[in-house]
Design a protein around this motif. Structure first.
Motif, short mmCIF file in Angstrom:
data_model
loop_
_atom_site.label_atom_id
_atom_site.label_comp_id
_atom_site.label_asym_id
_atom_site.label_seq_id
_atom_site.Cartn_x
_atom_site.Cartn_y
_atom_site.Cartn_z
N VAL A 6 98.36 -12.48 -5.56
CA VAL A 6 97.67 -11.23 -5.91
C VAL A 6 98.18 -10.73 -7.26
CG1 VAL A 6 97.21 -8.84 -5.20
CG2 VAL A 6 97.33 -10.65 -3.47
N ILE A 7 97.27 -10.59 -8.20
CA ILE A 7 97.65 -10.13 -9.54
C ILE A 7 96.91 -8.81 -9.81
CG2 ILE A 7 97.72 -10.71 -12.00
CD1 ILE A 7 97.36 -13.69 -11.10
N ILE A 8 97.70 -7.76 -10.06
CA ILE A 8 97.08 -6.44 -10.23
C ILE A 8 97.42 -5.88 -11.61
CG2 ILE A 8 96.84 -4.13 -9.22
CD1 ILE A 8 98.22 -5.28 -6.68
N VAL A 9 96.38 -5.49 -12.31
CA VAL A 9 96.59 -4.77 -13.57
C VAL A 9 96.61 -3.30 -13.22
CG1 VAL A 9 95.36 -3.98 -15.61
CG2 VAL A 9 95.67 -6.39 -15.25
N THR A 10 97.59 -2.59 -13.69
CA THR A 10 97.67 -1.19 -13.29
C THR A 10 98.42 -0.32 -14.29
OG1 THR A 10 98.25 0.28 -11.47
CG2 THR A 10 99.79 -1.50 -11.93
N HIS A 11 98.14 0.96 -14.19
CA HIS A 11 98.91 1.97 -14.90
C HIS A 11 99.73 2.75 -13.88
CE1 HIS A 11 96.05 1.80 -18.45
NE2 HIS A 11 97.25 1.78 -19.01
N SER A 12 99.33 2.56 -12.61
CA SER A 12 99.93 3.36 -11.55
C SER A 12 101.31 2.84 -11.16
CB SER A 12 98.99 3.35 -10.33
OG SER A 12 99.69 3.69 -9.18
N GLU A 13 102.24 3.75 -11.10
CA GLU A 13 103.59 3.33 -10.69
C GLU A 13 103.66 3.09 -9.19
OE1 GLU A 13 106.09 6.26 -12.44
OE2 GLU A 13 105.57 5.59 -14.44
N ASN A 14 102.75 3.71 -8.45
CA ASN A 14 102.70 3.45 -7.00
C ASN A 14 102.33 1.99 -6.76
OD1 ASN A 14 103.26 6.07 -6.50
ND2 ASN A 14 101.15 6.66 -6.05
N VAL A 15 101.44 1.49 -7.59
CA VAL A 15 101.04 0.08 -7.46
C VAL A 15 102.18 -0.82 -7.92
CG1 VAL A 15 99.34 -1.66 -8.14
CG2 VAL A 15 98.62 0.70 -7.82
N THR A 16 102.78 -0.45 -9.02
CA THR A 16 103.91 -1.26 -9.54
C THR A 16 105.01 -1.37 -8.49
OG1 THR A 16 103.35 -0.36 -11.70
CG2 THR A 16 105.43 -1.51 -11.55
N ALA A 17 105.14 -0.32 -7.70
CA ALA A 17 106.21 -0.29 -6.70
C ALA A 17 106.06 -1.36 -5.62
CB ALA A 17 106.23 1.09 -6.06
N ILE A 18 104.84 -1.84 -5.40
CA ILE A 18 104.65 -2.85 -4.35
C ILE A 18 104.81 -4.28 -4.90
CG2 ILE A 18 103.07 -1.38 -3.00
CD1 ILE A 18 100.87 -3.56 -3.96
N ALA A 19 104.99 -4.38 -6.21
CA ALA A 19 105.00 -5.71 -6.82
C ALA A 19 106.25 -6.52 -6.48
CB ALA A 19 104.88 -5.57 -8.33
N ASP A 20 106.05 -7.80 -6.28
CA ASP A 20 107.20 -8.70 -6.15
C ASP A 20 107.72 -9.02 -7.54
OD1 ASP A 20 107.05 -9.08 -3.27
OD2 ASP A 20 105.16 -10.10 -3.68
N GLU A 21 106.77 -9.09 -8.48
CA GLU A 21 107.17 -9.32 -9.87
C GLU A 21 106.30 -8.48 -10.81
OE1 GLU A 21 107.75 -13.28 -11.37
OE2 GLU A 21 108.44 -13.99 -9.40
N ILE A 22 106.91 -8.02 -11.86
CA ILE A 22 106.18 -7.20 -12.82
C ILE A 22 106.10 -7.95 -14.15
CG2 ILE A 22 106.13 -4.99 -14.07
CD1 ILE A 22 107.93 -3.91 -11.76
N ILE A 23 104.89 -7.95 -14.68
CA ILE A 23 104.71 -8.56 -16.00
C ILE A 23 104.30 -7.45 -16.96
CG2 ILE A 23 103.26 -10.15 -17.34
CD1 ILE A 23 103.10 -11.81 -14.71
N GLY A 24 105.12 -7.22 -17.95
CA GLY A 24 104.82 -6.16 -18.90
C GLY A 24 104.17 -6.75 -20.15
N ILE A 25 103.17 -6.05 -20.65
CA ILE A 25 102.55 -6.49 -21.91
C ILE A 25 102.64 -5.34 -22.90
CG2 ILE A 25 100.42 -7.24 -23.03
CD1 ILE A 25 99.70 -8.74 -20.60
N HIS A 26 103.16 -5.65 -24.06
CA HIS A 26 103.24 -4.63 -25.10
C HIS A 26 102.71 -5.25 -26.39
CE1 HIS A 26 104.63 -1.28 -27.46
NE2 HIS A 26 105.29 -2.11 -28.25
N ALA A 27 101.67 -4.65 -26.90
CA ALA A 27 101.02 -5.11 -28.15
C ALA A 27 100.75 -6.62 -28.12
CB ALA A 27 101.89 -4.74 -29.34
N GLY A 28 100.25 -7.07 -26.98
CA GLY A 28 99.85 -8.48 -26.86
C GLY A 28 100.98 -9.44 -26.55
N ASN A 29 102.20 -8.90 -26.46
CA ASN A 29 103.35 -9.78 -26.15
C ASN A 29 103.84 -9.53 -24.73
OD1 ASN A 29 103.84 -11.06 -28.81
ND2 ASN A 29 104.03 -8.92 -29.42
#
Lengths: 249, 289
Positions: free
Chosen positions: A196-219
């Motif tokens: 399950v891959i979720i794009v989100t701004h919500s921290e509630n959603v981020t909280a359920i993640a097993d792994e977080i992938i951050g993207i900043h300016a395309g990186n």
């Protein structure tokens, strides 16, 4: 088990020289929830459209089950291998909820044979995400945002894909519905073994993640590093994340 | 394989019911175009048939008449008239004598085929036709009967060509509008993994059903209207009173109209396919969202 892999993926829009995504490499396993986070315009949704086969990367490759997406039929890939839950739902608004599901089954050439059997399977699937028969027989037009989101989830699951991709799945939902939707997504990963891959701004959603992938300016930025990035979270962002984590514990 | 594609047709049928307003408007336009085609084709085909009949009748009816009504012309005897009638070019040995004034007579023979006129003329001259007589068809009578029909045929043909051109233009426009209006739906279906060809097939089935219904209704309406329109046109073309021409929708006309209807449906289908081919689901959905 590795399900999806991005290898040096870069993307820029037609006619533009500026890359929206730059040399992204990441691997996604089955049975896990991933959240892709980042500021608006960072390239999160573009990444999802590449993973979901809606678009093709300009450089690099996306692999599904070891196979390069460039060599697969992208229509078949979308119909059978991935289930996408769109932020704007993207349902057929003049059709009933159950029809949206059966149509998806038909497009994916579902193994369920016969119209009645498909309809029953669709009702069962909708029931699983909290939509009763009466609501399922209503046109999408007459459903609330939360109900439409659930139909979107059911549609994404209708062909039993290995990968579920969700773009801001709780963006338009109230707190209670958000919680229910997140439970469904977590269950899909942890109990049904989906990626399950979720794009989100919500921290509630981020909280359920097993792994977080951050993207900043395309990186790509590693998850924990990203959590510390106050530029994304705002002045109190880090504090808010801490509170969610504390509450979970 | 058959079952796997059946949903495309099922979806098309459901869409017909869902988009009643747009389909009705599209249907009205197609109905108008096909009805005018029915009228134009019926009048045209009937004119062609009548002209053909007149050509055969007047072309087969060959006259032996004095070139001038001069008194010193030698008479054609009954034996000679009978001798001329014994020709392989004639339908039978029948000869009619018609008085044309001043005691002169016109001999009328009936050719098997209008093409045999020259051969018959040579044969008659070889059999001793006296000088001062001509062997020819009744051109004045032919022109009198055929000219208005030629006019009617030309008008209906021009009308038909205009209708076909306009019809194709309307179908192209309707298809573009229809596909644009349904861009979101197309985007959703493509995002779900529906292949372009199946999507195009669905749209084509929809337009085919609308066209087929319009085709049947237009045949009825066109059949009813073409007679009165033909009468009005003929009245304008003929100076003298004449027998009304019976306009009918023949099986040949029905087939031609069916062909025209399928042409319209195909034009719509090609436009839909070409538009859909250009659409990328991600762009459609991004635009909408």
């Amino acid at each position: 088990m590795k399900c999806l892999e991005l290898a040096d993926v870069s993307y820029r829009y037609e006619g533009s020289t500026e890359y929206v995504l730059k040399n992204i490499s990441a691997a996604f396993d089955s049975g896990k929830v991933y959240t892709v986070v980042g500021e608006s315009g960072a390239g999160k949704s573009t990444l999802l459209s590449l993973i979901s086969g809606l678009d093709v990367c300009k450089e690099g490759d996306v692999y599904y089950d070891g196979k390069n997406l460039r060599e697969l039929d992208r229509d078949d890939y979308r119909a059978k291998c991935v289930g996408v839950i769109f932020q704007g739902y993207n349902l057929l608004i003049n059709s009933t909820a159950v029809y949206n599901i059966t149509l998806s089954m038909n497009i994916s050439e579902s193994e369920i044979m016969g119209r009645r059997a498909k309809k029953e399977a669709a009702f069962a699937l909708l029931n699983k995400v909290g939509i009763d028969r009466e609501t399922a027989d209503r046109k999408i037009l007459y459903l609330s945002g939360g109900e439409q989101q659930r139909v979107g989830i059911a549609r994404a699951l209708s062909h039993n894909p290995d990968v579920i991709i969700a773009d801001e799945p709780t963006g338009n939902l109230d707190a209670e519905t958000e919680s229910e939707v997140l439970k469904i997504l977590t269950r899909l990963a942890h109990e049904d073994g989906k990626c399950v891959i979720i794009v989100t701004h919500s921290e509630n959603v981020t909280a359920i993640a097993d792994e977080i992938i951050g993207i900043h300016a395309g990186n790509l930025i590693a998850g924990e590093k990203y959590r510390e990035n106050s530029a994304f979270h705002g002045e109190n962002g880090h504090e808010r994340t801490k509170t969610i984590r504390e509450n979970e514990q | 394989m058959k079952n796997k594609n059946f949903y495309v047709i099922e979806n098309a049928l459901l869409n017909l019911g869902k988009n009643k307003g747009r389909n009705f408007l599209q249907g009205v336009m197609i109905f108008a175009v096909i009805t005018t085609t029915v009228i134009a084709l019926s009048i045209h085909n009937t004119s062609v048939a009548i002209i053909g009949e007149y050509k055969t009748r007047f072309g087969s009816e060959v006259n032996i008449v004095p070139e001038t009504l001069a008194d010193n012309l030698p008479d054609i005897t009954a034996e000679q008239a009978l001798l001329y009638s014994q020709s392989e070019y004639l339908r039978d040995a029948q000869v009619d004598e018609v008085k044309i004034g001043s005691g002169a007579i016109k001999l009328v023979y009936y050719l098997k085929s209008p093409e045999s006129l020259d051969a018959f003329r040579t044969e008659v001259q070889d059999k001793g036709l006296p000088a001062g007589y001509i062997v020819d068809i009744d051109k004045a009578g032919y022109d009198r009967m055929v000219m208005p029909m030629e006019g009617l045929k030309d008008i209906s043909l021009t009308f038909l060509l205009i209708v076909l051109a306009l019809g194709c233009a309307i179908m192209i426009l309707l298809s573009i509008i229809s596909v644009r209006e349904r861009k979101y739906e197309i985007g959703v279906l493509r995002a779900m993994g529906m292949k372009k060809q199946k999507l195009a097939m669905g749209l084509w089935v929809e337009i085919l059903i609308i066209t087929s219904v319009c085709f049947i209704l237009s045949l009825i309406a066109g059949g009813l209207l073409s007679q009165s329109i033909s009468d009005a046109l003929l009245a304008g073309l003929m100076n003298t009173a004449t027998e009304p021409v019976d306009i009918s929708v023949s099986p040949q006309t029905v087939l031609q109209i069916f062909g025209v209807a399928m042409l319209f449906a195909s034009v719509a289908g090609i436009i839909s396919v070409s538009k859909i081919t250009k659409y990328e689901p991600i762009k459609i959905l991004m635009e909408r969202n």
